[in-house]
Design an enzyme around this catalytic site. Structure first.
Site, PDB file in Angstrom:
ATOM      1  N   ASP A 135       0.882  -1.167   0.000  1.00 43.92           N
ATOM      2  CA  ASP A 135       0.000   0.000   0.000  1.00 43.92           C
ATOM      3  C   ASP A 135       0.914   1.210   0.000  1.00 43.92           C
ATOM      4  OD1 ASP A 135      -2.032  -1.803   0.259  1.00 43.92           O
ATOM      5  OD2 ASP A 135      -2.633  -1.213   2.272  1.00 43.92           O
ATOM      6  N   ASP A 179     -13.369  -3.813  -1.504  1.00 42.17           N
ATOM      7  CA  ASP A 179     -13.062  -3.423  -0.118  1.00 42.17           C
ATOM      8  C   ASP A 179     -14.341  -3.500   0.716  1.00 42.17           C
ATOM      9  OD1 ASP A 179     -10.221  -2.343  -0.488  1.00 42.17           O
ATOM     10  OD2 ASP A 179     -11.316  -1.202  -1.984  1.00 42.17           O
TER      11      ASP A 179
HETATM   12  O1  1PR Z   1     -10.418   2.965  -5.138  1.00 40.37           O
HETATM   13  O2  1PR Z   1      -9.568   2.368  -7.373  1.00 40.37           O
HETATM   14  O3  1PR Z   1      -8.642   4.326  -6.150  1.00 40.37           O
HETATM   15  O4  1PR Z   1      -8.155   2.015  -5.431  1.00 40.37           O
HETATM   16  C1  1PR Z   1      -7.615   2.245  -4.168  1.00 40.37           C
HETATM   17  C2  1PR Z   1      -6.980   0.977  -3.715  1.00 40.37           C
HETATM   18  O5  1PR Z   1      -6.318   1.250  -2.488  1.00 40.37           O
HETATM   19  C3  1PR Z   1      -7.972  -0.129  -3.462  1.00 40.37           C
HETATM   20  O6  1PR Z   1      -7.489  -1.327  -4.013  1.00 40.37           O
HETATM   21  C4  1PR Z   1      -8.045  -0.248  -1.938  1.00 40.37           C
HETATM   22  O7  1PR Z   1      -8.109  -1.603  -1.533  1.00 40.37           O
HETATM   23  C5  1PR Z   1      -6.714   0.335  -1.499  1.00 40.37           C
HETATM   24  N1  1PR Z   1      -6.812   1.086  -0.241  1.00 40.37           N
HETATM   25  C6  1PR Z   1      -7.414   2.269  -0.081  1.00 40.37           C
HETATM   26  N2  1PR Z   1      -7.269   2.676   1.204  1.00 40.37           N
HETATM   27  C7  1PR Z   1      -6.563   1.745   1.833  1.00 40.37           C
HETATM   28  C8  1PR Z   1      -6.146   1.777   3.241  1.00 40.37           C
HETATM   29  O8  1PR Z   1      -5.586   0.826   3.766  1.00 40.37           O
HETATM   30  N3  1PR Z   1      -6.439   2.867   3.900  1.00 40.37           N
HETATM   31  N4  1PR Z   1      -5.563  -0.372   1.187  1.00 40.37           N
HETATM   32  C9  1PR Z   1      -6.266   0.728   0.927  1.00 40.37           C
HETATM   33  C10 1PR Z   1      -6.101  -1.527   1.236  1.00 40.37           C
HETATM   34  C11 1PR Z   1      -5.777  -3.641   1.294  1.00 40.37           C
HETATM   35  C12 1PR Z   1      -4.964  -4.702   1.136  1.00 40.37           C
HETATM   36  C13 1PR Z   1      -4.031  -5.061   2.222  1.00 40.37           C
HETATM   37  C14 1PR Z   1      -4.560  -6.381   2.693  1.00 40.37           C
HETATM   38  C15 1PR Z   1      -3.563  -7.224   3.395  1.00 40.37           C
HETATM   39  N5  1PR Z   1      -5.148  -2.437   1.481  1.00 40.37           N
HETATM   40  O9  1PR Z   1      -4.684  -5.081  -0.157  1.00 40.37           O
HETATM   41  O10 1PR Z   1      -2.780  -5.014   1.688  1.00 40.37           O
HETATM   42  O11 1PR Z   1      -5.702  -6.144   3.484  1.00 40.37           O
HETATM   43  O12 1PR Z   1      -3.202  -6.674   4.601  1.00 40.37           O
HETATM   44  P1  1PR Z   1      -2.715  -7.567   5.819  1.00 40.37           P
HETATM   45  O13 1PR Z   1      -2.038  -8.767   5.234  1.00 40.37           O
HETATM   46  O14 1PR Z   1      -1.727  -6.703   6.550  1.00 40.37           O
HETATM   47  O15 1PR Z   1      -3.927  -7.885   6.603  1.00 40.37           O
HETATM   48  P2  1PR Z   1      -9.243   2.960  -6.023  1.00 40.37           P
END
Ligand code: 1PR
Length: 532
Positions: free
Chosen positions: A225, A380
């Site tokens: 991320d 999400d």
């Molecule tokens: O909406 O098309 O602009 O895409 C934004 C992207 O950013 C989406 O794929 C969304 O999942 C991601 N995103 C947005 N905000 C966050 C945040 O954390 N605040 N990250 C975020 C999401 C999700 C995962 C993470 C897993 C594994 N991260 O892919 O890496 O949950 O984590 P873990 O193993 O530590 O539990 P757009």
């Protein structure tokens, strides 16, 4: 000097990077004469068979290519560059292929997800100089819906199993072609390229072992991320249930390019970058993100996915940019797939409201041009508990993990803008409609589990997997190697993604693979990159 036949249909950056990493320079075919003067010709096909053949014909490349091939000069075809050598393809029945080999290209007719995506093995049929340094247990990265069907079995170099046995490489003299992508197959793929570039005249050999049956590996994906911190530096961050700040400050877990390289070396089967503030920034103005991809693809030879901000956009001056333009910029920078999050939810809401598709959505336009395998949908969702399935017009499931009031049912509400806004559509419906629109894979997050180390939400994964035939990447909650075994044995997910445990070095990728070895099919951890 290697000559590369890029007919302009897609991204060949990774092939160029792979060849250059082996110490060779690359020159592009600009004219028919460049084919005839080539010392070694690499043809990495991308896109659709018919479109490829039309370009080859229009540019006057067909005749010099055939002369080159018939003179038995060094040639390596990759993916569509293999299929081009045959007489025609079921993908575009009216279009003639080069016909260097007799036989047709056929669509996979198997009871498995098509395209065949991921790491699979090869079974050699005859010795080849391309096999130097291979022990026979290697896996290579495939992504294709069609396979070649040669009339002459003598030309078959390797076969692979995917619901049936198909031909995965051919060779006749110094003309070789492979269905898999050596440039995306880590150190073993580089080894094949190196053998083609440097050892084609060496004696032919067979790898020490040959699998009786090859198996598609379950993929382990490292997710980064990425966002700017308060100082404006692009950092890898990681949230707890999507909250990436600790005491008000964005957590900084490292530099994107360095971490991606580390995970590649440790054996990640794919790397995913999510630009988590992409929903409010405009990616084409966000040059650092494009640069991250460019720099990563110079040294990382496994598939790269990029997500965040893939949507239509109008800038301050009123200039319009399409999602397809944004995706194209990412593909040119080295991405193999783009991942669409927020926009996918809004697209699906639109389809459900109007009852029809427009053909102009990001999912449709990108998959039409680059193929469905290039379009991942990042979901999400967050659990919403209900007392009865009749309470809401959504896909509700009975859960083993009751809610705070003892509720036995829940649905998974899709969110946009990084979990900030819940929308009236559930994860199962979203996945189903996106499949209809042409998406090729689902990245299934779960906000409740994200960063908790409690394990994947198996109920969510099973519900989505039942609704679609697309490959699903299970994501969110991995806390130990056992969680990967759980998700691969208790659901049909094709791959599993983790972030926190890898960033914090709690469970390295190698440890996950060592634990899974012998329990589920995986790609063995690499033994290092071939030296120049
Ligand atoms: O909406 O098309 O602009 O895409 C934004 C992207 O950013 C989406 O794929 C969304 O999942 C991601 N995103 C947005 N905000 C966050 C945040 O954390 N605040 N990250 C975020 C999401 C999700 C995962 C993470 C897993 C594994 N991260 O892919 O890496 O949950 O984590 P873990 O193993 O530590 O539990 P757009």
């Amino acid at each position: 000097m290697v000559t590369l036949l890029d007919y302009g249909a897609g991204n060949v950056r990774s092939v160029v990077n792979a060849i250059q990493s082996l110490g060779h320079s690359v020159r592009f075919v600009q004219s028919p004469e460049d084919i005839l003067s080539a010392k070694k010709l690499v043809f990495p096909g991308v896109g659709a068979f018919g479109a490829m053949m039309r370009v080859l014909r229009n540019k006057g490349f067909v005749e010099p290519l055939l002369r080159y091939l018939e003179a038995d000069r060094p040639f390596l075809g990759i993916c569509l560059g293999l299929q081009a050598l045959f007489q025609g393809s079921e993908e575009d029945p009216g279009e003639e292929g080069l016909g260097f080999f007799k036989g047709m290209v056929r669509r996979f007719r198997v009871n498995l997800a098509v395209p065949h995506i991921g790491w699979n093995g090869i079974k050699p049929r005859k010795p080849s100089a391309l096999f130097h340094g291979l022990d026979g247990e290697e896996k290579f990265y495939f992504v294709h819906s069609y396979h070649v069907d040669p009339e002459d079995s003598e030309v078959i170099l390797t076969t692979t199993d995917y619901g049936r046995e198909f031909v995965s490489a051919v060779q006749k003299g110094r003309v070789a072609a492979v269905q898999f992508h050596p440039e995306k197959s880590g150190s073993v793929g580089l080894r094949i390229l190196k053998n083609f570039l440097e050892a084609l005249e060496a004696p032919s050999v067979l790898p020490a072992k040959a699998p009786a049956l090859t198996q598609l590996a379950k993929r382990i994906i490292a997710c980064l991320d990425v966002r700017s911190n308060d100082q404006g530096d692009l950092v890898v961050t990681k949230g707890d249930q999507y909250d990436v700040r600790e005491k008000g400050v964005v957590r900084n877990l490292g530099k994107p390019v360095e971490l991606a390289r580390r995970y590649y070396e440790e054996g990640a089967d794919e790397i995913t970058f999510l630009n988590i503030t992409g929903f409010r920034d405009f990616p084409l103005k966000d040059l650092p993100m494009l640069e991250v991809l460019e720099r990563t693809s110079e040294k990382v030879f496994v598939p790269l996915t990029i997500g965040g901000g893939i949507r239509d956009y109008v800038d301050k001056d009123g200039t319009k940019y399409s999602a397809l333009q944004v995706a194209s910029a990412y593909f040119r920078s080295g991405a193999d797939k783009v991942s669409i999050g927020s926009d996918a939810v809004l697209i699906v809401e639109d389809v459900r409201r109007t009852g029809k598709t427009t053909g102009r959505s990001a999912i449709e336009t990108i998959s039409r041009l680059y193929g469905s395998q290039a379009v991942v949908i990042s979901i999400d969702p967050r659990r919403v508990y209900v007392a009865s399935p009749r309470e809401v017009p959504h896909h509700v499931l009975e859960t083993q993990i009751p809610g705070p009031q003892g509720e036995r049912y829940c649905w998974y509400q899709c969110t946009i803008k990084g979990g900030r806004e819940g929308r009236p559509v559930d994860a199962v419906t979203l996945a189903r409609v996106c499949e209809e629109l042409g998406a090729g894979e689902i990245l299934l997050n779960c906000i409740d589990r994200d960063g908790t180390n409690l394990g994947f939400d198996l109920e969510l994964i099973n519900a989505v997997k039942e609704a679609v035939t697309l490959p699903v990447i299970a994501s969110s909650g991995a806390g130990c190697a056992e969680h990967f075994l759980e998700v691969f044995t208790q659901t049909r997910a094709e791959s599993a993604l983790a972030a926190g445990i890898f960033h914090r070095n709690e469970v390295p990728i190698g440890a996950v693979k060592a634990f899974l070895q012998g329990k589920v099919p995986i790609r063995p951890t690499p033994h290092g990159t071939p030296q120049r």
